[in-house]
Design a protein around this motif. Structure first.
Motif, PDB file in Angstrom:
ATOM      1  N   HIS A   1      -9.910  -5.664   0.747  1.00 20.19           N
ATOM      2  CA  HIS A   1      -8.683  -5.592  -0.050  1.00 20.19           C
ATOM      3  C   HIS A   1      -7.529  -4.985   0.741  1.00 20.19           C
ATOM      4  O   HIS A   1      -6.559  -4.511   0.160  1.00 20.19           O
ATOM      5  CB  HIS A   1      -8.943  -4.844  -1.357  1.00 20.19           C
ATOM      6  CG  HIS A   1      -9.873  -5.617  -2.238  1.00 20.19           C
ATOM      7  ND1 HIS A   1      -9.500  -6.799  -2.842  1.00 20.19           N
ATOM      8  CD2 HIS A   1     -11.173  -5.431  -2.559  1.00 20.19           C
ATOM      9  CE1 HIS A   1     -10.525  -7.286  -3.513  1.00 20.19           C
ATOM     10  NE2 HIS A   1     -11.551  -6.475  -3.355  1.00 20.19           N
TER      11      HIS A   1
ATOM     12  N   VAL B   1      -7.474   0.244  -5.590  1.00 18.66           N
ATOM     13  CA  VAL B   1      -6.399   0.078  -4.606  1.00 18.66           C
ATOM     14  C   VAL B   1      -5.115  -0.375  -5.292  1.00 18.66           C
ATOM     15  O   VAL B   1      -4.036   0.193  -5.069  1.00 18.66           O
ATOM     16  CB  VAL B   1      -6.815  -0.916  -3.496  1.00 18.66           C
ATOM     17  CG1 VAL B   1      -5.626  -1.290  -2.628  1.00 18.66           C
ATOM     18  CG2 VAL B   1      -7.936  -0.320  -2.652  1.00 18.66           C
ATOM     19  N   ARG B   2      -5.210  -1.381  -6.137  1.00 21.41           N
ATOM     20  CA  ARG B   2      -4.005  -1.916  -6.772  1.00 21.41           C
ATOM     21  C   ARG B   2      -3.342  -0.895  -7.692  1.00 21.41           C
ATOM     22  O   ARG B   2      -2.122  -0.774  -7.688  1.00 21.41           O
ATOM     23  CB  ARG B   2      -4.311  -3.197  -7.564  1.00 21.41           C
ATOM     24  CG  ARG B   2      -4.794  -4.339  -6.707  1.00 21.41           C
ATOM     25  CD  ARG B   2      -3.736  -4.791  -5.688  1.00 21.41           C
ATOM     26  NE  ARG B   2      -4.288  -5.796  -4.819  1.00 21.41           N
ATOM     27  CZ  ARG B   2      -4.485  -5.633  -3.506  1.00 21.41           C
ATOM     28  NH1 ARG B   2      -4.157  -4.524  -2.911  1.00 21.41           N
ATOM     29  NH2 ARG B   2      -4.993  -6.597  -2.782  1.00 21.41           N
ATOM     30  N   TYR B   3      -4.137  -0.192  -8.485  1.00 20.85           N
ATOM     31  CA  TYR B   3      -3.518   0.757  -9.410  1.00 20.85           C
ATOM     32  C   TYR B   3      -3.107   2.056  -8.707  1.00 20.85           C
ATOM     33  O   TYR B   3      -1.940   2.440  -8.722  1.00 20.85           O
ATOM     34  CB  TYR B   3      -4.433   1.085 -10.599  1.00 20.85           C
ATOM     35  CG  TYR B   3      -3.786   2.131 -11.473  1.00 20.85           C
ATOM     36  CD1 TYR B   3      -2.733   1.777 -12.319  1.00 20.85           C
ATOM     37  CD2 TYR B   3      -4.159   3.468 -11.409  1.00 20.85           C
ATOM     38  CE1 TYR B   3      -2.084   2.735 -13.084  1.00 20.85           C
ATOM     39  CE2 TYR B   3      -3.517   4.423 -12.183  1.00 20.85           C
ATOM     40  CZ  TYR B   3      -2.487   4.059 -13.014  1.00 20.85           C
ATOM     41  OH  TYR B   3      -1.842   5.007 -13.754  1.00 20.85           O
TER      42      TYR B   3
ATOM     43  N   ASP C   1      -1.096   1.072  -5.003  1.00 27.87           N
ATOM     44  CA  ASP C   1       0.001   0.112  -5.005  1.00 27.87           C
ATOM     45  C   ASP C   1       0.981   0.350  -6.156  1.00 27.87           C
ATOM     46  O   ASP C   1       2.179   0.337  -5.965  1.00 27.87           O
ATOM     47  CB  ASP C   1      -0.514  -1.323  -5.115  1.00 27.87           C
ATOM     48  CG  ASP C   1      -1.115  -1.832  -3.829  1.00 27.87           C
ATOM     49  OD1 ASP C   1      -0.978  -1.172  -2.784  1.00 27.87           O
ATOM     50  OD2 ASP C   1      -1.752  -2.900  -3.875  1.00 27.87           O
ATOM     51  N   SER C   2       0.467   0.525  -7.354  1.00 25.22           N
ATOM     52  CA  SER C   2       1.312   0.562  -8.553  1.00 25.22           C
ATOM     53  C   SER C   2       1.714   1.965  -8.986  1.00 25.22           C
ATOM     54  O   SER C   2       2.816   2.173  -9.464  1.00 25.22           O
ATOM     55  CB  SER C   2       0.584  -0.110  -9.719  1.00 25.22           C
ATOM     56  OG  SER C   2       0.243  -1.428  -9.382  1.00 25.22           O
TER      57      SER C   2
ATOM     58  N   ARG D   1     -10.887  -3.159  -5.744  1.00 23.82           N
ATOM     59  CA  ARG D   1      -9.601  -3.849  -5.881  1.00 23.82           C
ATOM     60  C   ARG D   1      -8.746  -3.173  -6.951  1.00 23.82           C
ATOM     61  O   ARG D   1      -7.557  -2.922  -6.746  1.00 23.82           O
ATOM     62  CB  ARG D   1      -9.812  -5.321  -6.245  1.00 23.82           C
ATOM     63  CG  ARG D   1      -8.503  -6.129  -6.300  1.00 23.82           C
ATOM     64  CD  ARG D   1      -8.707  -7.521  -6.862  1.00 23.82           C
ATOM     65  NE  ARG D   1      -8.988  -7.516  -8.280  1.00 23.82           N
ATOM     66  CZ  ARG D   1      -8.065  -7.308  -9.239  1.00 23.82           C
ATOM     67  NH1 ARG D   1      -6.805  -7.105  -8.915  1.00 23.82           N
ATOM     68  NH2 ARG D   1      -8.409  -7.310 -10.511  1.00 23.82           N
ATOM     69  N   LEU D   2      -9.352  -2.841  -8.064  1.00 24.74           N
ATOM     70  CA  LEU D   2      -8.625  -2.168  -9.143  1.00 24.74           C
ATOM     71  C   LEU D   2      -8.118  -0.799  -8.703  1.00 24.74           C
ATOM     72  O   LEU D   2      -6.982  -0.417  -9.001  1.00 24.74           O
ATOM     73  CB  LEU D   2      -9.515  -2.033 -10.383  1.00 24.74           C
ATOM     74  CG  LEU D   2      -9.879  -3.336 -11.082  1.00 24.74           C
ATOM     75  CD1 LEU D   2     -10.948  -3.097 -12.144  1.00 24.74           C
ATOM     76  CD2 LEU D   2      -8.647  -3.981 -11.689  1.00 24.74           C
TER      77      LEU D   2
ATOM     78  N   MET E   1       0.835  -1.178   0.000  1.00 23.10           N
ATOM     79  CA  MET E   1       0.000   0.000   0.000  1.00 23.10           C
ATOM     80  C   MET E   1       0.884   1.247   0.000  1.00 23.10           C
ATOM     81  O   MET E   1       2.066   1.168   0.247  1.00 23.10           O
ATOM     82  CB  MET E   1      -0.899   0.041   1.244  1.00 23.10           C
ATOM     83  CG  MET E   1      -1.864  -1.111   1.372  1.00 23.10           C
ATOM     84  SD  MET E   1      -3.103  -1.113   0.093  1.00 23.10           S
ATOM     85  CE  MET E   1      -3.410  -2.835  -0.053  1.00 23.10           C
TER      86      MET E   1
END
Length: 147
Positions: free
Chosen positions: A28, A134-136, A139-140, A131-132, A1
């Protein structure tokens, strides 16, 4: 995160929608605190004077999830105001709304939205969108350091 753990600002007038978002964020494993503004006026007050009130975060958010259709100052006005403010215009704004109207989508991108996502009615679909996000976005993606 996101290592800085800046808050995620959700500008959402519906308590039910905000509660569902909160559940999906927890599922998530979102570590960032989630802060809610219930309308556009409250969001602008926080963003333009963050840290001014004791129960508001003292930092700007990492990202903003912004509903469009709210009573009072709507999401379009909030988006336009943010993207014209040199202190706030780098905060990623994700429009998260029930409207899939092409005119709304075009207007939001014209005003400077970083992303436009239609809020699903189905909870499992909502979880996937969260989820998308948070991940993008957390996270990314490399976010600007605003504070």
């Amino acid at each position: 995160m996101n290592s800085s753990l800046k808050p995620v600002l959700v500008v959402e007038d519906s308590t039910e929608d905000f509660t569902a978002l909160g559940r999906a964020f927890r599922k998530h494993a979102l570590q960032n605190p989630v802060f809610r503004c219930e309308d556009g006026d409250q969001a602008l007050n926080y963003l333009q004077g963050y840290g001014a009130l004791p129960n508001w975060p003292s930092t700007l958010p990492a990202i903003i999830l912004l509903d469009l259709n709210m009573p009072g100052t709507d999401g379009r006005t909030v988006l336009g105001t943010l993207k014209h403010d040199p202190k706030l215009n780098q905060i990623p704004v994700i429009i998260f709304t029930t409207s899939s109207n092409s005119k709304d989508i075009e207007e939001c991108y014209r005003l400077g939205a970083n992303s436009y996502m239609t809020k699903p009615v189905d909870y499992l679909a909502l979880e996937e969108k969260v989820r998308l996000i948070v991940r993008y976005w957390l996270d990314s993606n490399e976010l600007p350091n605003l504070n």
